[in-house]
Design a protein around this motif. Structure first.
Motif, PDB file in Angstrom:
ATOM      1  N   TYR A 119       0.913  -1.571  -0.044  1.00 20.11           N
ATOM      2  CA  TYR A 119      -0.039  -0.031   0.210  1.00 20.11           C
ATOM      3  C   TYR A 119       0.923   1.274   0.127  1.00 20.11           C
ATOM      4  O   TYR A 119       1.783   0.848   0.642  1.00 20.11           O
ATOM      5  CB  TYR A 119      -0.958  -0.238   1.183  1.00 20.11           C
ATOM      6  N   SER A 142      -6.389  -5.034   8.057  1.00 16.38           N
ATOM      7  CA  SER A 142      -5.555  -5.801   7.351  1.00 16.38           C
ATOM      8  C   SER A 142      -6.066  -6.970   7.920  1.00 16.38           C
ATOM      9  O   SER A 142      -6.851  -8.342   7.000  1.00 16.38           O
ATOM     10  CB  SER A 142      -4.486  -5.839   6.703  1.00 16.38           C
ATOM     11  N   GLN A 177      -8.184  -7.770  -2.235  1.00 15.84           N
ATOM     12  CA  GLN A 177      -7.560  -6.058  -1.597  1.00 15.84           C
ATOM     13  C   GLN A 177      -8.636  -5.229  -2.394  1.00 15.84           C
ATOM     14  O   GLN A 177      -8.875  -3.837  -1.504  1.00 15.84           O
ATOM     15  CB  GLN A 177      -7.003  -6.127  -3.450  1.00 15.84           C
ATOM     16  N   ILE A 178     -10.537  -5.640  -2.442  1.00 14.15           N
ATOM     17  CA  ILE A 178     -10.890  -4.786  -2.856  1.00 14.15           C
ATOM     18  C   ILE A 178     -11.732  -4.286  -1.550  1.00 14.15           C
ATOM     19  O   ILE A 178     -12.217  -3.473  -0.933  1.00 14.15           O
ATOM     20  CB  ILE A 178     -12.377  -5.752  -3.313  1.00 14.15           C
ATOM     21  N   GLN A 181      -9.674  -2.017   0.117  1.00 15.74           N
ATOM     22  CA  GLN A 181      -9.638  -0.745  -0.052  1.00 15.74           C
ATOM     23  C   GLN A 181     -10.855   0.040   0.425  1.00 15.74           C
ATOM     24  O   GLN A 181     -10.784   0.868   1.180  1.00 15.74           O
ATOM     25  CB  GLN A 181      -9.784  -0.601  -2.188  1.00 15.74           C
ATOM     26  N   ASP A 182     -11.424  -1.030   0.335  1.00 10.76           N
ATOM     27  CA  ASP A 182     -13.070  -0.342   1.146  1.00 10.76           C
ATOM     28  C   ASP A 182     -12.768   0.157   2.920  1.00 10.76           C
ATOM     29  O   ASP A 182     -13.037   1.372   3.522  1.00 10.76           O
ATOM     30  CB  ASP A 182     -14.340  -0.908   0.474  1.00 10.76           C
ATOM     31  N   GLN A 185     -10.403   3.269   2.871  1.00  4.03           N
ATOM     32  CA  GLN A 185     -10.452   4.558   2.232  1.00  4.03           C
ATOM     33  C   GLN A 185     -10.604   5.641   3.084  1.00  4.03           C
ATOM     34  O   GLN A 185     -10.306   6.557   2.964  1.00  4.03           O
ATOM     35  CB  GLN A 185     -12.074   4.308   1.937  1.00  4.03           C
ATOM     36  N   LYS A 190      -4.472   3.612  -0.750  1.00  2.47           N
ATOM     37  CA  LYS A 190      -4.282   2.924  -2.360  1.00  2.47           C
ATOM     38  C   LYS A 190      -3.538   1.962  -1.835  1.00  2.47           C
ATOM     39  O   LYS A 190      -3.032   2.360  -1.461  1.00  2.47           O
ATOM     40  CB  LYS A 190      -3.860   3.459  -3.168  1.00  2.47           C
ATOM     41  N   VAL A 191      -4.513   0.769  -1.830  1.00  2.00           N
ATOM     42  CA  VAL A 191      -3.739  -0.618  -1.399  1.00  2.00           C
ATOM     43  C   VAL A 191      -3.541  -0.977  -3.429  1.00  2.00           C
ATOM     44  O   VAL A 191      -4.666  -1.559  -3.882  1.00  2.00           O
ATOM     45  CB  VAL A 191      -5.024  -1.933  -1.440  1.00  2.00           C
ATOM     46  N   HIS A 192      -2.081  -1.166  -3.651  1.00  3.55           N
ATOM     47  CA  HIS A 192      -2.103  -1.744  -4.682  1.00  3.55           C
ATOM     48  C   HIS A 192      -1.813  -2.941  -4.763  1.00  3.55           C
ATOM     49  O   HIS A 192      -2.028  -3.855  -6.077  1.00  3.55           O
ATOM     50  CB  HIS A 192      -0.384  -1.914  -4.923  1.00  3.55           C
TER      51      HIS A 192
END
Length: 279
Positions: A119, A142, A177-178, A181-182, A185, A190-192
């Motif tokens: 991230y 996480s 990952q989705i 990211q939520d 937020q 930002k989660v890469h």
């Protein structure tokens, strides 16, 4: 939207300060008065509190008297408003390796799971002021997301229509990952990438689950062998009938089918007895 902080090129301000000190020194010596030197020195001390050096991929958040003034994103040497509080935020990509967590999958089996998350901070204002410590926030969220994903799926499954943690690593990584990211937020992160780095049954059931997996694998292999053998026998009988090489009763056909299946499926050399067909 990024809010840029007010700043001036630090080298220009530094040159002006040196020039001011030289002028005040010459003036004081000419008039035999130290007032200009003292006043200039105090002014320099005031201005020097606004100097800041920014490194590449680092942002500096500026706060003056409790008010957020903006952020410096460009690297270099700058001078800002004196007595401004400066907080540096790393904008580089960071690897976070979670601890190995012990959770139950959807079938209730205890498993060990861990993930690696890549991230970076993209919104300094949120990272600084929306959460207390964005790094600790990333760590806790996480682990929460990993636990949630682990409880939604089975460790492994023989059903091709169902996802499993072991059999669908790419799909699980995308979903993780989705969800991450939520959850992150509000922290300006930002989660890469998010990917499972460890997945195993808990030690207390690892041995029995291994035996279970082996048994399932054997059953699945036998099923595929039988299905293939049946198809081969059907093709053989059909071919013989089409060429007129087979004229037999239903009982004789059944014996032939049995012999062919034994020959194909048997792991050892089989010697079936095939009845001779007389016209």
């Amino acid at each position: 939207m990024k809010k840029e902080a007010f700043r001036i090129n630090g080298y220009i301000v530094l040159a002006l300060i040196i020039l001011l000190l030289l002028i005040s020194a010459v003036t004081s010596l000419a008039s035999d008065n130290l007032f200009f030197i003292i006043a200039s020195f105090l002014f320099v001390c005031l201005i020097s509190t606004g100097f800041v050096i920014n490194q590449p991929n680092v942002a500096v958040a500026m706060v003056f008297m409790g008010k957020y003034l903006g952020t410096i994103y460009e690297d270099g040497f700058y001078c800002t408003i004196p007595f401004t509080s400066k907080s540096k935020v790393n904008l580089k990509a960071v690897n976070f390796n979670s601890d190995v967590l012990k959770v139950n999958d959807i079938d209730g089996n205890p498993i060990e799971i861990a993930a690696v998350v890549v991230y970076s901070v993209v919104d300094v204002e949120k990272a600084m002021f929306e959460v207390t410590d964005y790094q600790k926030f990333v760590m806790i969220q996480s682990e929460t997301a990993i636990r949630h994903i682990a409880t939604k799926y089975a460790y492994d499954t023989t059903n091709k229509d169902e996802f499993s943690l072991r059999g669908n690593a790419e799909e699980i990584a995308d979903e993780l990952q989705i969800e991450l990211q939520d959850r992150l937020q509000k922290s300006g992160v930002k989660v890469h990438e998010a990917r499972l780095s460890h997945l195993a049954y808990a030690p207390e059931i690892a041995s029995s689950m291994l035996q279970r997996q082996q048994a399932k694998a054997v059953v699945q292999a036998k099923r595929e062998i039988v299905e293939g053998a049946v198809g081969m026998v059907e093709d053989a009988l059909k071919m013989l009938e089409e060429k007129g090489l087979l004229t037999a009763t239903e009982s004789q056909k059944a014996d032939m089918v049995t012999s062919l299946l034994v020959t194909i499926i048997s792991e050892k050399g089989a010697q079936p007895v095939i009845s001779a067909m007389k016209k």
